[in-house]
Motif scaffolding. Structure first.
Motif, PDB file in Angstrom:
ATOM      1  N   ARG A  20      57.386  87.340  11.362  1.00 31.65           N
ATOM      2  CA  ARG A  20      57.708  88.370  12.299  1.00 31.65           C
ATOM      3  C   ARG A  20      57.461  88.082  13.644  1.00 31.65           C
ATOM      4  O   ARG A  20      58.162  88.235  14.583  1.00 31.65           O
ATOM      5  CB  ARG A  20      57.043  89.496  11.820  1.00 31.65           C
ATOM      6  N   GLN A  23      60.368  85.800  14.989  1.00 33.52           N
ATOM      7  CA  GLN A  23      61.326  86.759  15.160  1.00 33.52           C
ATOM      8  C   GLN A  23      61.377  87.339  16.201  1.00 33.52           C
ATOM      9  O   GLN A  23      62.174  87.357  17.118  1.00 33.52           O
ATOM     10  CB  GLN A  23      61.684  87.417  13.877  1.00 33.52           C
ATOM     11  N   THR A  39      63.764  96.405  13.313  1.00 36.47           N
ATOM     12  CA  THR A  39      65.138  96.605  12.816  1.00 36.47           C
ATOM     13  C   THR A  39      66.097  96.079  13.879  1.00 36.47           C
ATOM     14  O   THR A  39      67.565  95.517  13.614  1.00 36.47           O
ATOM     15  CB  THR A  39      65.431  97.956  12.415  1.00 36.47           C
ATOM     16  N   CYS A  41      65.389  93.246  15.666  1.00 38.72           N
ATOM     17  CA  CYS A  41      65.427  91.872  15.490  1.00 38.72           C
ATOM     18  C   CYS A  41      66.434  91.275  14.427  1.00 38.72           C
ATOM     19  O   CYS A  41      66.758  90.239  14.378  1.00 38.72           O
ATOM     20  CB  CYS A  41      64.034  91.372  15.294  1.00 38.72           C
ATOM     21  N   GLU A  42      66.717  92.336  13.427  1.00 37.45           N
ATOM     22  CA  GLU A  42      67.352  91.649  12.133  1.00 37.45           C
ATOM     23  C   GLU A  42      69.155  92.163  12.478  1.00 37.45           C
ATOM     24  O   GLU A  42      69.295  93.003  13.105  1.00 37.45           O
ATOM     25  CB  GLU A  42      66.869  92.449  10.988  1.00 37.45           C
ATOM     26  N   GLN A  43      69.717  91.202  11.706  1.00 35.29           N
ATOM     27  CA  GLN A  43      71.228  91.467  11.831  1.00 35.29           C
ATOM     28  C   GLN A  43      71.736  92.357  10.926  1.00 35.29           C
ATOM     29  O   GLN A  43      70.796  92.641   9.843  1.00 35.29           O
ATOM     30  CB  GLN A  43      72.017  89.979  11.650  1.00 35.29           C
TER      31      GLN A  43
END
Length: 72
Positions: A20, A23, A39, A41-43
């Motif tokens: 994390r 990320q 959220t 950071c995430e695709q």
């Protein structure tokens, strides 16, 4: 120090914290700011090539109100 700041810090695995942190650092390097949440950071999740179909019987196919018992 990071583990102490987390509500469930003692039970979070070190690998999760490291992933994390990387990320968030990558997000900050790309956009020049911290993300509003994880959220961001995430695709978006990808969809598979197939659509899962489920069998439905007559009971689940239609919903009707029962005049004799409106709560049924």
């Amino acid at each position: 120090m990071l583990r102490a700041a987390l509500p469930e810090g003692p039970v979070v695995a070190s690998g999760v914290l490291l992933a994390r942190t990387r990320q968030i650092a990558a997000f900050q390097a790309r956009y020049g700011r911290l993300p509003a949440g994880l959220t961001e950071c995430e695709q978006a999740p990808g969809a598979g090539g197939q659509v899962v179909l489920a069998a439905v019987d007559k009971q689940l196919a239609t919903i009707e109100r029962c005049p004799q018992g409106p709560f049924r």
